[in-house]
Design an enzyme around this catalytic site. Structure first.
Site, mmCIF file in Angstrom:
data_model
loop_
_atom_site.group_PDB
_atom_site.id
_atom_site.type_symbol
_atom_site.label_atom_id
_atom_site.label_comp_id
_atom_site.label_asym_id
_atom_site.label_seq_id
_atom_site.Cartn_x
_atom_site.Cartn_y
_atom_site.Cartn_z
ATOM 1 N NE ARG A 78 -2.613 0.899 3.625
ATOM 2 C CZ ARG A 78 -3.196 1.051 4.788
ATOM 3 N NH1 ARG A 78 -4.590 0.667 4.498
ATOM 4 N NH2 ARG A 78 -2.725 0.952 5.894
ATOM 5 C CE LYS A 104 -1.877 4.561 6.982
ATOM 6 N NZ LYS A 104 -3.113 5.310 7.711
ATOM 7 C CD GLU A 125 -11.705 6.492 5.817
ATOM 8 O OE1 GLU A 125 -11.085 5.542 6.117
ATOM 9 O OE2 GLU A 125 -10.821 7.463 4.956
HETATM 10 N N1 PXG Z 1 -8.954 4.904 7.554
HETATM 11 C C1 PXG Z 1 -7.904 6.098 7.909
HETATM 12 C C2 PXG Z 1 -8.395 7.296 7.192
HETATM 13 C C3 PXG Z 1 -6.799 5.721 8.492
HETATM 14 O O1 PXG Z 1 -5.948 6.683 8.587
HETATM 15 C C4 PXG Z 1 -7.697 3.304 8.737
HETATM 16 C C5 PXG Z 1 -8.802 3.806 7.866
HETATM 17 C C6 PXG Z 1 -7.392 1.905 8.944
HETATM 18 O O2 PXG Z 1 -6.409 1.351 8.104
HETATM 19 P P1 PXG Z 1 -5.470 0.325 8.493
HETATM 20 O O3 PXG Z 1 -4.708 -0.394 7.522
HETATM 21 O O4 PXG Z 1 -4.764 0.647 9.724
HETATM 22 O O5 PXG Z 1 -6.483 -0.826 8.909
HETATM 23 C C7 PXG Z 1 -6.729 4.277 8.807
HETATM 24 C C8 PXG Z 1 -5.163 4.239 9.560
HETATM 25 C C9 PXG Z 1 -4.083 7.481 14.703
HETATM 26 C C10 PXG Z 1 -3.637 6.859 13.275
HETATM 27 O O6 PXG Z 1 -3.097 8.087 15.300
HETATM 28 C C11 PXG Z 1 -4.419 6.098 12.669
HETATM 29 C C12 PXG Z 1 -4.279 5.473 11.284
HETATM 30 C C13 PXG Z 1 -3.089 6.036 10.515
HETATM 31 C C14 PXG Z 1 -2.268 6.666 11.369
HETATM 32 C C15 PXG Z 1 -2.266 7.404 12.763
HETATM 33 O O7 PXG Z 1 -4.953 7.432 15.012
HETATM 34 N N2 PXG Z 1 -5.086 4.738 10.772
#
Ligand code: PXG
Length: 287
Positions: free
Chosen positions: A50, A150, A183
């Site tokens: 990713r 991301k 989301e």
């Molecule tokens: N949606 C968004 C917008 C994210 O940033 C997820 C979903 C979950 O994705 P994964 O691949 O991790 O299952 C994310 C990822 C934080 C933090 O500090 C959270 C994320 C990334 C960076 C920091 O809360 N979540």
């Protein structure tokens, strides 16, 4: 703490990047958040894939191959002697001038790997479930800045997080520009209705935890679908939970003041949490 920067390990104090790096000047870069459990990195290949997909769309060429990047993550975990960790991998555009144009960047993309601990929400919320709200800031539309990227520009999510936090909540639902549920600020969302799992099909990050939940559902013959979801469907769901690498799986028991189901974490949510725990304990890249 040893931090990886461009092939070298440095102490936290010396872990700095140039103020001319476009990652700093414009949020021009890509990142990943990854977890390891008891010496196993969970879904490392998927996270690195990713990361390289985000970089590809941004036309940033990481100075490492995917294989070398995987090794760099493992080496950083070893250097820090961490068995259970939260891993942040960052690839910035690199140094340039004070204009937007990436073509004028003279530096190489900078690769940073930080390994640390993270607990996103208090334990009580995992046991009793969390209360969330919908915030006014809508998720970026895919035609402008696709939520599947991301990127280091997280201002869309941060503005939503500020709204949640000002209202006294840890997490919030963001709608897509059409008004469907997209989301949360840093997590994906699922609902359960009549035994069927549903999660938004578009306008959101393709979360790796979300993909694991969908795979676990398929494995255990639970019906699951990706589709458009409205807030009404969330309010009237039997169960709701959020997924993310940092958050893992957390039950949601109230949304915008409406109790979800009986206001307690539901049976399928609890089952999914158990299956996810088993998966993180038993699979991953060993180091
Ligand atoms: N949606 C968004 C917008 C994210 O940033 C997820 C979903 C979950 O994705 P994964 O691949 O991790 O299952 C994310 C990822 C934080 C933090 O500090 C959270 C994320 C990334 C960076 C920091 O809360 N979540």
């Amino acid at each position: 703490m040893k931090i990886y920067i461009d092939g070298k390990f440095v102490d936290k104090k010396e872990a700095t990047v140039s103020v001319f790096d476009h990652g700093f000047l414009y949020g021009d870069g890509a990142f990943e958040g990854i977890r390891s459990y008891n010496g196993l990195v969970f879904k490392l290949k998927e996270h690195i894939d990713r990361l390289y997909e985000t970089a590809h769309t941004l036309m940033i060429e990481a100075p490492l191959t995917r294989k070398q990047m995987i090794k760099a993550v493992v080496d950083t975990l070893k250097a820090n002697k961490l068995k259970d960790a939260y891993i942040r991998v960052i690839v910035t555009r690199g140094e340039g001038d004070l204009g937007l144009d990436p073509k004028k960047c003279y530096g190489k993309p900078c690769v940073i790997i930080i390994t640390d601990k993270i607990t996103l929400y208090p334990k009580e919320m995992y046991d009793k479930g969390m209360e969330i709200i919908t915030v006014p800031t809508v998720r970026n539309c895919p035609e402008a800045l696709n939520p599947r990227l991301k990127s280091l520009n997280y201002l869309n999510n941060i503005l939503a997080k500020i709204e949640a936090s000002n209202a006294g909540y840890c997490e919030a639902i963001m709608l897509d520009p059409q008004g469907y549920v997209a989301e949360c600020t840093g997590d994906n969302i699922f609902i359960v209705k009549n035994g069927i799992l549903s999660t938004p099909s578009q306008g959101r990050l393709k979360g790796i935890t979300r993909d694991v939940v969908l795979a676990l559902a398929a494995k255990s013959k639970m019906k699951a679908e990706e589709r458009l979801l409205t807030r009404h469907e969330v309010y009237t769901a039997d169960e709701c939970f959020l997924t993310g690498t940092a958050a893992e799986i957390i039950p949601v028991v109230k949304v915008d003041g409406r109790a979800i189901g009986d206001g307690q974490p539901g049976p399928l949510t609890k089952k999914m949490i158990r299956m996810f725990k088993a998966e993180t304990t038993n699979t991953g890249i060993k180091y």
